[in-house]
Scaffold this motif. Sequence first.
Motif, PDB file in Angstrom:
ATOM      1  N   ASP A 110      22.763  48.966  -4.620  1.00 20.23           N
ATOM      2  CA  ASP A 110      22.428  48.081  -3.501  1.00 20.23           C
ATOM      3  C   ASP A 110      22.540  48.802  -2.161  1.00 20.23           C
ATOM      4  N   VAL A 111      23.578  49.614  -1.969  1.00 19.30           N
ATOM      5  CA  VAL A 111      23.717  50.399  -0.738  1.00 19.30           C
ATOM      6  C   VAL A 111      22.584  51.416  -0.638  1.00 19.30           C
ATOM      7  N   HIS A 112      22.235  52.036  -1.741  1.00 18.51           N
ATOM      8  CA  HIS A 112      21.131  52.998  -1.765  1.00 18.51           C
ATOM      9  C   HIS A 112      19.833  52.310  -1.324  1.00 18.51           C
ATOM     10  N   ARG A 113      19.568  51.128  -1.872  1.00 15.27           N
ATOM     11  CA  ARG A 113      18.368  50.375  -1.514  1.00 15.27           C
ATOM     12  C   ARG A 113      18.351  50.037  -0.029  1.00 15.27           C
ATOM     13  N   LYS A 114      19.479  49.536   0.481  1.00 16.09           N
ATOM     14  CA  LYS A 114      19.555  49.160   1.896  1.00 16.09           C
ATOM     15  C   LYS A 114      19.353  50.369   2.801  1.00 16.09           C
ATOM     16  N   ALA A 115      19.970  51.491   2.454  1.00 22.44           N
ATOM     17  CA  ALA A 115      19.845  52.711   3.260  1.00 22.44           C
ATOM     18  C   ALA A 115      18.410  53.228   3.233  1.00 22.44           C
ATOM     19  N   ALA A 116      17.793  53.238   2.055  1.00 20.65           N
ATOM     20  CA  ALA A 116      16.404  53.708   1.947  1.00 20.65           C
ATOM     21  C   ALA A 116      15.471  52.817   2.758  1.00 20.65           C
ATOM     22  N   LEU A 117      15.688  51.518   2.709  1.00 23.67           N
ATOM     23  CA  LEU A 117      14.876  50.583   3.479  1.00 23.67           C
ATOM     24  C   LEU A 117      15.085  50.788   4.981  1.00 23.67           C
ATOM     25  N   ALA A 118      16.334  50.942   5.405  1.00 22.93           N
ATOM     26  CA  ALA A 118      16.620  51.180   6.829  1.00 22.93           C
ATOM     27  C   ALA A 118      15.964  52.465   7.308  1.00 22.93           C
ATOM     28  N   ALA A 119      16.012  53.494   6.482  1.00 24.45           N
ATOM     29  CA  ALA A 119      15.389  54.772   6.836  1.00 24.45           C
ATOM     30  C   ALA A 119      13.884  54.613   6.967  1.00 24.45           C
ATOM     31  N   GLU A 120      13.272  53.954   5.990  1.00 28.59           N
ATOM     32  CA  GLU A 120      11.816  53.761   6.022  1.00 28.59           C
ATOM     33  C   GLU A 120      11.392  52.937   7.241  1.00 28.59           C
ATOM     34  N   LEU A 121      12.137  51.887   7.537  1.00 32.24           N
ATOM     35  CA  LEU A 121      11.797  51.043   8.685  1.00 32.24           C
ATOM     36  C   LEU A 121      11.975  51.770  10.017  1.00 32.24           C
ATOM     37  N   SER A 122      12.834  52.778  10.034  1.00 33.99           N
ATOM     38  CA  SER A 122      13.028  53.546  11.267  1.00 33.99           C
ATOM     39  C   SER A 122      12.077  54.739  11.338  1.00 33.99           C
ATOM     40  N   GLY A 123      11.239  54.899  10.293  1.00 33.83           N
ATOM     41  CA  GLY A 123      10.257  55.985  10.282  1.00 33.83           C
ATOM     42  C   GLY A 123      10.852  57.344   9.961  1.00 33.83           C
ATOM     43  N   LYS A 124      11.977  57.346   9.247  1.00 33.96           N
ATOM     44  CA  LYS A 124      12.661  58.603   8.935  1.00 33.96           C
ATOM     45  C   LYS A 124      12.839  58.740   7.436  1.00 33.96           C
ATOM     46  N   SER A 125      13.049  59.977   7.003  1.00 31.28           N
ATOM     47  CA  SER A 125      13.428  60.180   5.602  1.00 31.28           C
ATOM     48  C   SER A 125      14.866  59.695   5.439  1.00 31.28           C
ATOM     49  N   LEU A 126      15.245  59.450   4.204  1.00 34.78           N
ATOM     50  CA  LEU A 126      16.620  59.022   3.946  1.00 34.78           C
ATOM     51  C   LEU A 126      17.609  60.088   4.415  1.00 34.78           C
ATOM     52  N   ASN A 127      17.279  61.368   4.235  1.00 42.16           N
ATOM     53  CA  ASN A 127      18.166  62.444   4.706  1.00 42.16           C
ATOM     54  C   ASN A 127      18.319  62.415   6.220  1.00 42.16           C
ATOM     55  N   GLN A 128      17.208  62.278   6.941  1.00 40.68           N
ATOM     56  CA  GLN A 128      17.277  62.239   8.413  1.00 40.68           C
ATOM     57  C   GLN A 128      18.109  61.046   8.870  1.00 40.68           C
ATOM     58  N   TRP A 129      17.835  59.893   8.286  1.00 41.45           N
ATOM     59  CA  TRP A 129      18.540  58.682   8.658  1.00 41.45           C
ATOM     60  C   TRP A 129      20.037  58.807   8.371  1.00 41.45           C
ATOM     61  N   ALA A 130      20.372  59.300   7.166  1.00 41.55           N
ATOM     62  CA  ALA A 130      21.778  59.427   6.780  1.00 41.55           C
ATOM     63  C   ALA A 130      22.510  60.420   7.682  1.00 41.55           C
ATOM     64  N   GLU A 131      21.840  61.517   8.047  1.00 39.66           N
ATOM     65  CA  GLU A 131      22.475  62.490   8.939  1.00 39.66           C
ATOM     66  C   GLU A 131      22.821  61.845  10.278  1.00 39.66           C
ATOM     67  N   GLU A 132      21.893  61.073  10.832  1.00 40.81           N
ATOM     68  CA  GLU A 132      22.159  60.401  12.113  1.00 40.81           C
ATOM     69  C   GLU A 132      23.299  59.400  11.999  1.00 40.81           C
ATOM     70  N   VAL A 133      23.311  58.631  10.915  1.00 45.29           N
ATOM     71  CA  VAL A 133      24.373  57.647  10.714  1.00 45.29           C
ATOM     72  C   VAL A 133      25.735  58.321  10.548  1.00 45.29           C
ATOM     73  N   LEU A 134      25.769  59.376   9.729  1.00 43.10           N
ATOM     74  CA  LEU A 134      27.036  60.099   9.533  1.00 43.10           C
ATOM     75  C   LEU A 134      27.499  60.779  10.811  1.00 43.10           C
ATOM     76  N   ASP A 135      26.571  61.331  11.574  1.00 37.92           N
ATOM     77  CA  ASP A 135      26.928  61.995  12.840  1.00 37.92           C
ATOM     78  C   ASP A 135      27.552  60.982  13.808  1.00 37.92           C
ATOM     79  N   ARG A 136      26.947  59.811  13.921  1.00 35.69           N
ATOM     80  CA  ARG A 136      27.497  58.771  14.807  1.00 35.69           C
ATOM     81  C   ARG A 136      28.871  58.330  14.325  1.00 35.69           C
ATOM     82  N   ALA A 137      29.015  58.129  13.014  1.00 36.93           N
ATOM     83  CA  ALA A 137      30.283  57.658  12.470  1.00 36.93           C
ATOM     84  C   ALA A 137      31.401  58.687  12.623  1.00 36.93           C
TER      85      ALA A 137
END
Length: 110
Positions: A81-108
Amino acid sequence: MTNTMTYKGYAARIEYDDEDGIFTGRIAGIRDGVGFHADTVEGLREAFHEAVEDYIETCAKIGKEPQKTYSGQVMFRVSPDVHRKAALAAELSGKSLNQWAEEVLDRAAG
């Protein structure tokens, strides 16, 4: 207040031991256990610098590369479920899951 110190690319977590009345620290991010202590903040800073220098020098003496950098590859498991939510958030932001996750981890991680 953060409980960390940095020197030459190394970081240490700092704690206070009220029973002994000293500050203690341990270099983070390396497999070798390198600790240090002092009874003042300035003394602790000096002890940390000495610990880093000793670690680098000891590694050189024994022909070992000092641990310092990370590869940039992170592997971890999450629920589907977390994987699905993260992939969807990444797609909606126009980024790959790796790009999105890097930004989220960097902020955190700050």
